[in-house]
Enzyme design. Structure first.
Site, short mmCIF file in Angstrom:
data_model
loop_
_atom_site.label_atom_id
_atom_site.label_comp_id
_atom_site.label_asym_id
_atom_site.label_seq_id
_atom_site.Cartn_x
_atom_site.Cartn_y
_atom_site.Cartn_z
N ARG A 171 0.84 -1.15 0.00
CA ARG A 171 -0.07 0.08 0.20
C ARG A 171 0.99 1.12 -0.06
NH1 ARG A 171 -3.23 -3.90 2.22
NH2 ARG A 171 -5.14 -4.25 0.70
N ASP A 200 0.23 -6.97 -3.05
CA ASP A 200 -1.13 -6.65 -2.92
C ASP A 200 -1.52 -5.88 -4.15
OD1 ASP A 200 -3.83 -6.04 -1.62
OD2 ASP A 200 -2.77 -6.71 0.17
N HIS A 275 -6.56 -9.95 -4.11
CA HIS A 275 -5.47 -8.91 -3.87
C HIS A 275 -4.64 -9.00 -4.83
CE1 HIS A 275 -7.25 -7.14 -0.08
NE2 HIS A 275 -7.37 -8.50 0.41
N ASP A 338 -6.91 -14.22 1.68
CA ASP A 338 -8.02 -13.60 2.43
C ASP A 338 -8.84 -12.74 1.36
OD1 ASP A 338 -5.74 -11.86 1.97
OD2 ASP A 338 -6.31 -10.37 3.07
N GLU A 339 -10.05 -12.33 1.62
CA GLU A 339 -10.82 -11.56 0.99
C GLU A 339 -10.99 -11.93 -0.53
OE1 GLU A 339 -10.78 -7.83 3.83
OE2 GLU A 339 -9.10 -8.05 2.54
N TRP A 496 -1.05 -2.58 8.38
CA TRP A 496 -1.43 -2.39 7.14
C TRP A 496 -1.25 -0.80 7.07
CZ3 TRP A 496 -2.26 -6.72 4.65
CH2 TRP A 496 -2.63 -7.71 5.27
N THR A 497 -0.90 -0.32 5.68
CA THR A 497 -0.12 1.03 5.38
C THR A 497 -1.09 1.77 4.38
OG1 THR A 497 1.35 0.11 3.86
CG2 THR A 497 2.11 0.09 6.20
C1 ACM Z 1 -6.58 -8.96 6.23
O1 ACM Z 1 -6.64 -8.05 7.32
N1 ACM Z 1 -7.33 -8.74 5.28
C2 ACM Z 1 -5.76 -10.30 6.49
#
Ligand code: ACM
Ligand code: ZN
Length: 631
Positions: A171, A200, A275, A338-339, A496-497
């Site tokens: 990010r 990402d 991602h 994830d996601e 997370w940035t």
């Molecule tokens: C995450 O925070 N999506 C692993």
């Protein structure tokens, strides 16, 4: 045994030749050791300490690190051949002491000298970190000609083997120099796993010889840093992609070595199957519709997935991971997971064909199938995968923070390690099903969340995790069955940035909350004590400042404890998380100032009273008056 240790740094201490006497200090080690006891005498460490080693080489990484760090602490250490008249003796046991394990140590300060002993270099390294915290807090920035330490014994070892810190460099991209500084502060607080989130939607930070577009295209995005993250416009046709970059192989090698010298394993993460905007910007043919994506500039929701029905996707992912294995010696590779929104897979003939061909029940199983391919491939290279908890597959096709996991998923190999971020629950289910787990629930471990009243904080992604909340983190909650607890490797904090675009800001979000996570992961549950910890943090802030780190002072939001006095009256105790905060207050609706009444202890107030509070710490008024009605 209840003990109190006092660090005597004042007596006989000369500061930069001006003879200032430092005050007597209570020992203040973070994370709290398993056992410590102070005795009567003292030992004075002079500015030119002599060090001797037993059982480890004078040229070992740990000895070099210790010598270098003492020089940074403005001492002139000297290695000598025998321990006879050395000040600090480093001893590697020749027979293993089972109580200490691989990372534990024994630190002894006697009237005749200091001994750091352990089963491994890691243990010696941690003993030295503890010794460093016994020196004055400004030791990095001040020349001390002598420091007097109390005679003491510290016996110490970690509660959990996985004490991780994550950093998202996609990010926002962070320079190697900062990554090293990050590793330095991790090591000071005995954290031992660096989760390097390298890919990402917003940029690909791994070097690739085989897929050069990952770096010429995937590593760069349109610069929107002048607008808040949440309001960044998507890229427009033809706009120059000027923000980004990637680490070279040499730089990653340098980071890995630097980490190793500090007892830290670097675990790279390559996000898949979601991602993947940066990957799909470089290689659009790997998406379901072949159109690919742009390297995202702001919120990227839902984030694009690679096509799991396309054989060449699987091939490319394996080849990318081969390059990762060539660079990173870690036992673990994090493969994300994830996601991953499955809508594209529902529309995609190839993904649907794969589901039929492999006799999979649905798109959730398709994700498991893809991960299993990658897992098997990495296993051939001797690697174990880690994935976010969704890699177990969700039950049904639900998605989100509440979706339940399919912990007994047979498609996913048993040795996949689960990183539980959507609360502790998915991790507990995985641990009960016999899987190894790392806990990093958003509720305690997401250090991109606010840490104090947002009125005086830099913009963040949301949420609130104060220092106290982070300190409440317990990867294996009370009552966890011992067999289940044995599957919990530990935990980690995640940075997370999206909203963090400078090293200074990253430090501010990390510190001091990482210290709370460190104590939650290292110290025995029964040695944790919030009241003691918050006092220790005040001294640690001095150490962090001295070592050039930025940090947050903490949360000044008033906390109340109310006790009923009678029908109409309550007795109110007011505090904040930060010691030495002055609390000024009014009860007549006027704005409190530093001329208002100062709170000195619990007060009786009638129900219905409006109390307005101004907290003051280090003489700084934050933009925050708090108003409460006594009920
Ligand atoms: C995450 O925070 N999506 C692993
Ligand atoms: Zn597809």
């Amino acid at each position: 045994m209840k003990t109190r240790m006092v660090l005597l740094v004042g007596l006989g201490l000369l500061v930069a030749g001006c003879g200032r006497k430092a005050e007597v200090r209570e020992l203040s080690i973070v994370p709290e050791p398993v056992f410590q006891v102070q005795k009567e005498g003292t030992y004075t460490l002079h500015g030119s300490p002599k060090l001797s080693v037993v059982g480890l080489g004078q040229n070992s990484a740990t000895v070099k690190y210790i010598m270098k760090t003492l020089r940074q602490a403005r001492m002139r250490p000297k290695l000598v051949a025998t321990s006879q008249n050395s000040d600090v003796e480093l001893v590697l046991y020749d027979t293993v002491n089972p109580e200490l394990g691989d990372e534990g140590y024994l630190l002894e300060v006697r009237s005749t000298g200091i001994t750091l002993s352990a089963n491994s270099e890691h243990g010696i390294f941690y003993a030295f970190q503890t010794l460093l915290q016994m020196l004055p807090p400004d030791v990095m920035g001040t020349v001390y000609s002598a420091v007097t330490l109390p005679e003491c014994t510290v016996l110490d070892y970690p509660r959990f083997e996985w004490r991780g810190v994550h950093l998202d460099v996609s990010r926002h991209f962070f320079p190697v120099k900062f990554v090293k500084k990050y590793l330095d502060v991790m090591a000071r607080y005995k954290m031992n796993k660096f989760h390097f989130h390298l890919t990402d939607d917003h940029g690909w930070r791994l070097p690739s010889e085989r897929y050069p577009l990952l770096n010429t295209v995937g590593s760069w995005r349109v610069d929107r840093d002048s607008s808040p993250w949440g309001q960044a416009d998507p890229p427009r046709e033809g706009e120059r992609t000027s923000y980004g970059g990637f680490y070279s192989r040499e730089e990653l090698g340098e980071i890995i070595r630097y980490a190793e010298e500090r007892g830290i394993e670097v675990i790279p993460e390559v996000e898949l199957p979601g991602h993947c905007a940066a990957l799909l910007a470089a290689y659009p043919q790997l998406s379901c519709d072949g159109k690919g994506s742009e390297v995202a500039t702001g919120p990227c929701w839902p984030s694009p997935v690679v096509c799991a029905g396309n054989d060449s996707t699987v091939e490319v992912l394996k080849r990318i991971l081969d390059e990762v294995c060539d660079i990173f010696p870690s036992r673990y590779i994090h493969i994300g997971g994830d996601e991953a929104f499955k809508d594209a897979w529902r529309q995609c003939p190839r993904c649907q064909q794969r589901i039929r061909q492999e006799h999979l029940a649905d798109e959730e199983q398709l994700q498991s199938w893809l991960i299993a391919q990658v897992q098997a491939h990495l296993a051939e290279r001797g690697k174990t995968i880690i994935g976010w908890d969704e890699i177990m597959g969700l039950k049904g096709t639900s998605w989100g923070m509440d979706a339940t996991v399919n912990a007994r998923n047979e498609l996913l190999g048993d040795d996949a390690v689960i990183m539980s971020w959507r609360g502790l629950k998915p991790g507990m289910e995985a641990a009960r099903a016999g899987r190894k787990v790392i806990m990093c629930p958003t509720e305690y471990c997401y250090l991109d969340y606010y840490q104090a009243d947002k009125r005086w904080q830099p913009a963040s992604i949301g949420g609130l995790i104060t220092l106290r909340k982070a300190y409440e983190f317990n990867p294996a909650p009370m009552g966890t069955n011992l067999h289940v607890e044995a599957n919990i490797l530990g935990g980690q904090c995640n940075l997370w940035t999206e909203y963090i675009n400078t090293p200074q800001h990253a430090e501010y979000m990390l510190l001091p909350r990482m210290l709370a996570i460190s104590e939650s992961l290292w110290s025995p549950r029964e040695r944790k004590d919030w009241a003691r910890f918050r006092r220790k943090v005040e001294e640690q802030k001095e150490r962090l400042r001295d070592a050039g780190y930025n940090y947050c002072e903490g949360s000044f939001t008033p906390q109340f404890e109310a006790r009923r006095v009678d029908e109409k009256t309550m007795n109110i105790a007011i505090s904040t998380e930060v010691p030495n905060t002055y609390i000024f207050y009014t009860t007549d609706m006027s704005e409190p100032t530093r001329e208002s009444a100062i709170y000195l202890g619990p007060i009786n107030l009638s129900r219905g009273t409006h109390i307005k509070i101004l907290p003051l710490y280090k003489d700084i008024e934050r933009d925050s008056v708090y108003e409460f009605v006594i009920k």
